[in-house]
Design a protein around this motif. Structure first.
Motif: not given
Ligand SMILES: Cc1ncc(COP(=O)(O)O)c(C=O)c1O
Length: 398
Positions: A75-77, A102-103, A109-111
């Motif tokens: 997810l991060h990538i 978290n990712a 960035a912000w959720p």
């Protein structure tokens, strides 16, 4: 499976612990892992990594797949590859395991948390549109949150519990406002949305293969996409962004996120079983639905007519009044019978780690979490074990 005899204390002591969801290892796992050990191909290069990537891409219906150490790193990538920048905002399901949230923070960035819909418990496309129309401005091709001034760059719909999200309206709104769609398809491997696999519906998709997923590598993940440039970038970033592997030149900040061959070998053996595992999960779901039908106060997630769910996790809602106790008391009761159950996740917008200054109420997710309980649903669950769960639930209510 032992039957309950006359002495309840002895019977209790003899009951086997029934876990929520454990891996099923019954195929070629040993053989493939042994081959890795025998040949020395145990690390991040090896034929099983590529084979596992091909198998998952074929299942997802995408051209490319890039294996990662776990679903969170995938997810991060995927967020980085999709162009999410530090300071951006990303719309995400509030009702999810915390990893995609978290990712989003790992990417800087912000959720922005979006509520669930009450029928299938997935991110509600109507709430996505409502947020954009009510709280955002569309100026010069950029969508901005009117309150924070931040750019909104992506949506992360999370397909939860084996059931797909209603993607068409999400994709329509994403196209309209130039938002990238990063699917967290982790819990929906093997399911379909209007005949297509989650992971292939948006711009890029992610899977996890941790221990409780429908197939597991112990720990592992995958990025899937139809975009060759994104797949190449994902592989580059997951392997330390090497521009010159001989001179150790790194053009960007990379990550050591590549899955190792020995775990990919387990993944290949597991993927060979996916169809039979999905069939078993569906059978388990069917038996629960029948066994618990008519129990006052028990409600089920509906399956949409555009969905083929895997029922990866089988979750029910408990209405305390008609049932006779709430979900957490039922959890404790079943625990005393050595039956492990779990609530759904704390919604992201209530998470102490993520709530920040967003004092919002997302009532559907909050209600589902209050009433929800997931039941044992391992692929290896026997009918006798499942009857223990059904009897435990039927016996506890009014
Ligand atoms: C929806 C979802 N996304 C991501 C993850 C994270 O995957 P991993 O544990 O492999 O990092 C999980 C489960 O663990 C999950 O359920």
């Amino acid at each position: 499976m032992k039957t309950i005899d006359a002495d309840p204390k002895i019977a209790q002591a003899e009951l086997q612990f029934l876990p929520l969801c454990v891996p099923e290892i019954r195929g070629n796992e040993w053989e493939y892992v042994k081959e890795c050990l025998d040949t020395g191909w145990v690390s991040s290069v090896g034929s099983y990594v590529e084979r596992f990537e091909s198998m998952v891409a074929a299942q997802a219906g995408t051209k490319y797949a890039v294996a990662t150490v776990n679903g969170t790193s995938a997810l991060h990538i995927a967020l980085l590859v999709a162009g999410v920048q530090p300071g951006d905002e990303v719309l995400v399901s509030t009702l999810t395991f915390i990893a995609p949230v978290n990712a989003i923070r790992y990417a800087g960035a912000w959720p922005v948390f979006i509520d669930a819909e009450p029928e299938h418990w997935q991110i509600d496309p109507a709430r996505v549109s409502e947020f954009i129309e009510r709280d955002c401005d569309w100026i010069n091709g950029v969508l901005r949150n009117r309150h924070t001034g931040r750019r909104i760059s992506a949506i992360v719909p999370v397909h939860i519990l084996g059931h797909p999200v209603d993607m068409d309206p999400i994709l329509a709104v994403a196209r309209k406002y130039d938002l990238k769609v990063i699917e967290d398809s982790t819990e929906a491997l093997g399911s379909t949305y209007r005949g297509k696999s989650p992971g292939s519906l948006g711009d890029i998709g992610c899977f996890s293969f941790n221990g409780n997923k429908i197939i597991t590598t112990g720990g592992g993940g995958m990025i899937v996409t139809n975009r060759e440039d994104w797949a190449k970038k994902a592989k580059y970033l997951t392997t330390q962004a090497k521009d010159d592997p001989i001179e150790y030149v790194h053009g960007e900040i990379g990550y050591n996120y590549r899955l190792v061959n020995v775990l990919a070998a387990i993944g290949c053996a597991q993927m060979e079983q996916l169809e039979s595992y999905v069939a078993k999960k569906r059978k388990i779901a069917d038996r629960y639905a029948h066994g618990l039908a008519g129990v006052a106060g028990i409600e089920f997630m509906k399956t949409a007519d555009w969905a083929e769910s895997t029922y990866w996790m089988y979750s029910i809602l408990i209405n305390p009044e008609p049932y006779g106790m709430n979900s957490r008391r039922l959890l404790k009761h079943l625990d005393s019978l050595k039956i492990q159950t779990r609530p759904l996740w704390q919604p992201g917008h209530l998470s102490p780690a993520h709530a920040q200054d967003q004092h919002i109420s997302l009532p559907v997710a909050e209600d589902l979490v209050k009433r929800g309980l997931s039941l044992p649903c391992s692929v290896g669950l026997t009918e006798a074990e499942q009857d223990r769960v059904i009897d435990g639930i039927c016996g506890a209510g009014h």
